[in-house]
Design a protein around this motif. Structure first.
Motif, PDB file in Angstrom:
ATOM      1  N   LYS A 169       6.116 -11.131  -3.363  1.00 14.04           N
ATOM      2  CA  LYS A 169       7.077 -12.177  -3.022  1.00 14.04           C
ATOM      3  C   LYS A 169       8.373 -12.046  -3.825  1.00 14.04           C
ATOM      4  O   LYS A 169       9.279 -12.864  -3.680  1.00 14.04           O
ATOM      5  N   ARG A 170       8.428 -11.027  -4.692  1.00 14.54           N
ATOM      6  CA  ARG A 170       9.594 -10.744  -5.523  1.00 14.54           C
ATOM      7  C   ARG A 170       9.910 -11.867  -6.493  1.00 14.54           C
ATOM      8  O   ARG A 170      11.074 -12.102  -6.867  1.00 14.54           O
ATOM      9  N   LEU A 171       8.852 -12.546  -6.939  1.00 13.17           N
ATOM     10  CA  LEU A 171       8.987 -13.455  -8.066  1.00 13.17           C
ATOM     11  C   LEU A 171       8.888 -12.671  -9.364  1.00 13.17           C
ATOM     12  O   LEU A 171       9.345 -13.118 -10.421  1.00 13.17           O
ATOM     13  N   ILE A 172       8.261 -11.511  -9.278  1.00 13.63           N
ATOM     14  CA  ILE A 172       8.186 -10.548 -10.374  1.00 13.63           C
ATOM     15  C   ILE A 172       8.797  -9.249  -9.855  1.00 13.63           C
ATOM     16  O   ILE A 172       8.456  -8.799  -8.760  1.00 13.63           O
ATOM     17  N   TYR A 173       9.669  -8.652 -10.641  1.00  9.33           N
ATOM     18  CA  TYR A 173      10.291  -7.402 -10.224  1.00  9.33           C
ATOM     19  C   TYR A 173       9.577  -6.201 -10.823  1.00  9.33           C
ATOM     20  O   TYR A 173       9.090  -6.249 -11.956  1.00  9.33           O
ATOM     21  N   GLY A 174       9.537  -5.109 -10.055  1.00  8.73           N
ATOM     22  CA  GLY A 174       8.947  -3.865 -10.512  1.00  8.73           C
ATOM     23  C   GLY A 174       9.952  -2.992 -11.233  1.00  8.73           C
ATOM     24  O   GLY A 174      11.131  -3.343 -11.397  1.00  8.73           O
ATOM     25  N   SER A 175       9.492  -1.819 -11.639  1.00  6.66           N
ATOM     26  CA  SER A 175      10.326  -0.945 -12.474  1.00  6.66           C
ATOM     27  C   SER A 175      11.568  -0.450 -11.739  1.00  6.66           C
ATOM     28  O   SER A 175      12.644  -0.321 -12.340  1.00  6.66           O
ATOM     29  N   LYS A 176      11.471  -0.180 -10.445  1.00  4.64           N
ATOM     30  CA  LYS A 176      12.619   0.357  -9.708  1.00  4.64           C
ATOM     31  C   LYS A 176      13.763  -0.643  -9.676  1.00  4.64           C
ATOM     32  O   LYS A 176      14.926  -0.290  -9.951  1.00  4.64           O
ATOM     33  N   GLU A 177      13.470  -1.897  -9.332  1.00  2.00           N
ATOM     34  CA  GLU A 177      14.514  -2.919  -9.276  1.00  2.00           C
ATOM     35  C   GLU A 177      15.135  -3.140 -10.653  1.00  2.00           C
ATOM     36  O   GLU A 177      16.357  -3.313 -10.784  1.00  2.00           O
ATOM     37  N   LYS A 178      14.292  -3.114 -11.679  1.00  2.00           N
ATOM     38  CA  LYS A 178      14.819  -3.342 -13.025  1.00  2.00           C
ATOM     39  C   LYS A 178      15.732  -2.208 -13.473  1.00  2.00           C
ATOM     40  O   LYS A 178      16.747  -2.442 -14.130  1.00  2.00           O
ATOM     41  N   ARG A 179      15.374  -0.988 -13.124  1.00  2.00           N
ATOM     42  CA  ARG A 179      16.247   0.141 -13.485  1.00  2.00           C
ATOM     43  C   ARG A 179      17.620   0.011 -12.820  1.00  2.00           C
ATOM     44  O   ARG A 179      18.636   0.393 -13.396  1.00  2.00           O
TER      45      ARG A 179
END
Length: 438
Positions: free
Chosen positions: A420-430
Motif C-alpha cells: 500500500k506504499r505506507l512503507i517504502y522499499g529500497s528502490k524508492e528510498k534510493r
C-alpha cells in the motif's frame, strides 16, 4: 502560558528507548518540561496532549516506535493533526530510521530523529525553542519532493547520557553495548546504530550502585552480544576485562544482597563468543541459570546467506559448553528467512531436535522484512508446515516457546503496508533520499 514542553508518547514495549530519550532531555535541558504519556487508549492520549497544548507556547510531541506498531501510530498522528494542530511531530525509533521517506510522507511526521536519539533530540529542542528551526544534525525532513537525511559523523558517547531518568524513580535494564559489527541481513541494529561501542565499567557500576541504594536488587543489561562487552569487535570476548567487570559487579551486588543477570533476557550471546573459559567466568559471577544463544537457523548455507558470521557447529559447541557449566540454554531460531529451501528446513529440524535432546529450549521466531535492513524488500516470512508441526511437538514437550505464529501474521501485515506504499522499499528510498554528513 509556560515556555515549552516535550510530550513523549510510547507503548510499554518501547519504554527502554523512551526512558533514554526522557533522561537525555531532562539531564541537559532544565527549561523544558517533559511529559511522558503511554499509548494505551488513543483518544485519552489525544485529549491529554490537547490539554497540554493549552498550557505551553511550544509543544513538541515525540513518538518512538517499531514497524509492527504502525497502525496505532498512524491513528495517533491523524488525530493529533486534527485536534492538536500546533504541535511539532517528531518520529524516532527503528522504523523511522529504516524508512524516513514513508515516515515523513505517509505517516505525517514533521521530522525524524535519524539513528541514535540522545544528542539529536536535545539539539532539536534547543534549536526549535530558540530559533523555530528543527532541521538539526541527526534529523531527516522533507525538502520539496525529496527527503534530506543529515547523518551524524560521530556516535553517541554512552557515558555522557543516563540510560533512564532515575530521578523520577524509573529504572530499566542498563544498556552496556550499542551497535554491532555482524550486520546480519535481517536485523536493524547495525543499520540503525553502526559499530559497537560501550558504556564503561566504571559508569555501569555507578549506575548499579545507585539502583541498589534505591532498593532495587536485580541488575539486568542490554547488549546485542553480552560476551562482546568492551571487546574490539563486539564478538571475541576480552576475558580479562569481562571477568574484572563481573568480579567488581558481584562484589557490589553481594554488599546489597543483589543479583546479576547477564547473557539472558533482555540480551543474548553469540555462539562464536562462547568458550569454556567464558562459561566458567559466567558461572562464577552471575545469578541467572539461563543463557540465551542466537542461532537463527540450522543450515550453514543459510547462515552464510544471512551474513550471520558463525556456523551450526558453533551453536552446538556453545550449547554443550554452557550446559556442561550448569546453565539452562535457550536458542533463537528464525523461520521463513529469505532463501530458505526444503533442505534448510530439514537441517533446522534436525539441529533443533539435537539441541532439545541436549536439554536446550528453542525460542521460535518468524522472519519479518524490517525497513532499513538488506532484507527489507524480501517477502514476509512464512513457516514451513514441517517446521510448524515439529515446533508444536517441542512446545508440547516444554522444549520450545515464542511468538512465532503472531510474528508470521505481523510479517504479512508489514508486507501489506509495503504494497500500500505506507512503507517504502529500497528502490524508492534510493531515488528520493539525499544523505548529507554533518
Amino acid at each position: 502560558m509556560r515556555r515549552a514542553a516535550f510530550v513523549m508518547l510510547y507503548e510499554r514495549s518501547n519504554r527502554y528507548s523512551a526512558y533514554s530519550v526522557i533522561a537525555a532531555i531532562e539531564s541537559r535541558l532544565r527549561d523544558i518540561d517533559v511529559i511522558p504519556i503511554t499509548i494505551d487508549r488513543v483518544h485519552d492520549v489525544i485529549e491529554r496532549v490537547r490539554r497540554v497544548s493549552d498550557l505551553y507556547r511550544r509543544i513538541v510531541v515525540g513518538i518512538t516506535f517499531r514497524t509492527m506498531q504502525l497502525p496505532t501510530v498512524m491513528n495517533v498522528v491523524r488525530l493529533l493533526k486534527s485536534y492538536a494542530p500546533r504541535v511539532l511531530l517528531v518520529a524516532g525509533g527503528p522504523h523511522a530510521t529504516g524508512d524516513p521517506l514513508g515516515t515523513l510522507t505517509k505517516l505525517g511526521f514533521d521530522v525524524v530523529v535519524y539513528g541514535e536519539g540522545e544528542e539529536t533530540i536535545v539539539e532539536l529542542l534547543q534549536s526549535y525553542i530558540e530559533n523555530d528551526e528543527y532541521r538539526v544534525c541527526g534529523t531527516a525532513y522533507l525538502d520539496g519532493g525529496r527527503v534530506i537525511v543529515r547523518k551524524r559523523r560521530r556516535y553517541v558517547d554512552l557515558d555522557k547520557y543516563p540510560p533512564y531518568p532515575s530521578w523520577r524513580g524509573w529504572f530499566c535494564p542498563i544498556e552496556i553495548m550499542r551497535g554491532c559489527r555482524s550486520a546480519c541481513y535481517f536485523c536493524q541494529v547495525t543499520y540503525v546504530f553502526g559499530a559497537p561501542r560501550y558504556r564503561s565499567p566504571e559508569t555501569v557500576l555507578r549506575l548499579v550502585e545507585e539502583m541498589l541504594r534505591k532498593g532495587l536488587r536485580d541488575a539486568r543489561f542490554i547488549a546485542p552480544n553480552s560476551l562482546g562487552y568492551m571487546s574490539s569487535d563486539g564478538i571475541k570476548p576480552r576475558l580479562d576485562i569481562l571477568e574484572q567487570f563481573l568480579h567488581d559487579l558481584r562484589k557490589l551486588m553481594d554488599e546489597y544482597g543483589g543479583r546479576i543477570f547477564f547473557g539472558t533476557f533482555p540480551s543474548e550471546v553469540r555462539p562464536d563468543s562462547v568458550d569454556e573459559e567464558v562459561a566458567k567466568v559466567l558461572r562464577r559471577y552471575v545469578h541467572n541459570k539461563r543463557i540465551i544463544v542466537g542461532a537463527q537457523t540450522g543450515s550453514d548455507r543459510l547462515l552464510k546467506a544471512i551474513h550471520r558470521g558463525h556456523t551450526v557447529d558453533d551453536v552446538i559447541n556453545a550449547v554443550q559448553i554452557l550446559r556442561n557449566a550448569g546453565f539452562e540454554v535457550d536458542v533463537d531460531f528464525i523461520f521463513g528467512l529469505p532463501g530458505e529451501n526444503e533442505e534448510d528446513v530439514e537441517l533446522s529440524v534436525k539441529v533443533m531436535e539435537r539441541l532439545a535432546s541436549m536439554g536446550a529450549r528453542i525460542h521460535a521466531h518468524t522472519f519479518m522484512p524490517l525497513p532499513g535492513t538488506p532484507f527489507e524488500d524480501a517477502p514476509p516470512g512464512r513457516i514451513h508446515p514441517a517446521i510448524k508441526k515439529f515446533v508444536a511437538k517441542l512446545i508440547g514437550r516444554g522444549r520450545a516457546y515464542g511468538e512465532w505464529l503472531e510474528q508470521e501474521r505481523l510479517a504479512e501485515l508489514i508486507h501489506e503496508m509495503r504494497m500500500k506504499r505506507l512503507i517504502y522499499g529500497s528502490k524508492e528510498k534510493r531515488m528520493r533520499i539525499t544523505y548529507v554528513a554533518c
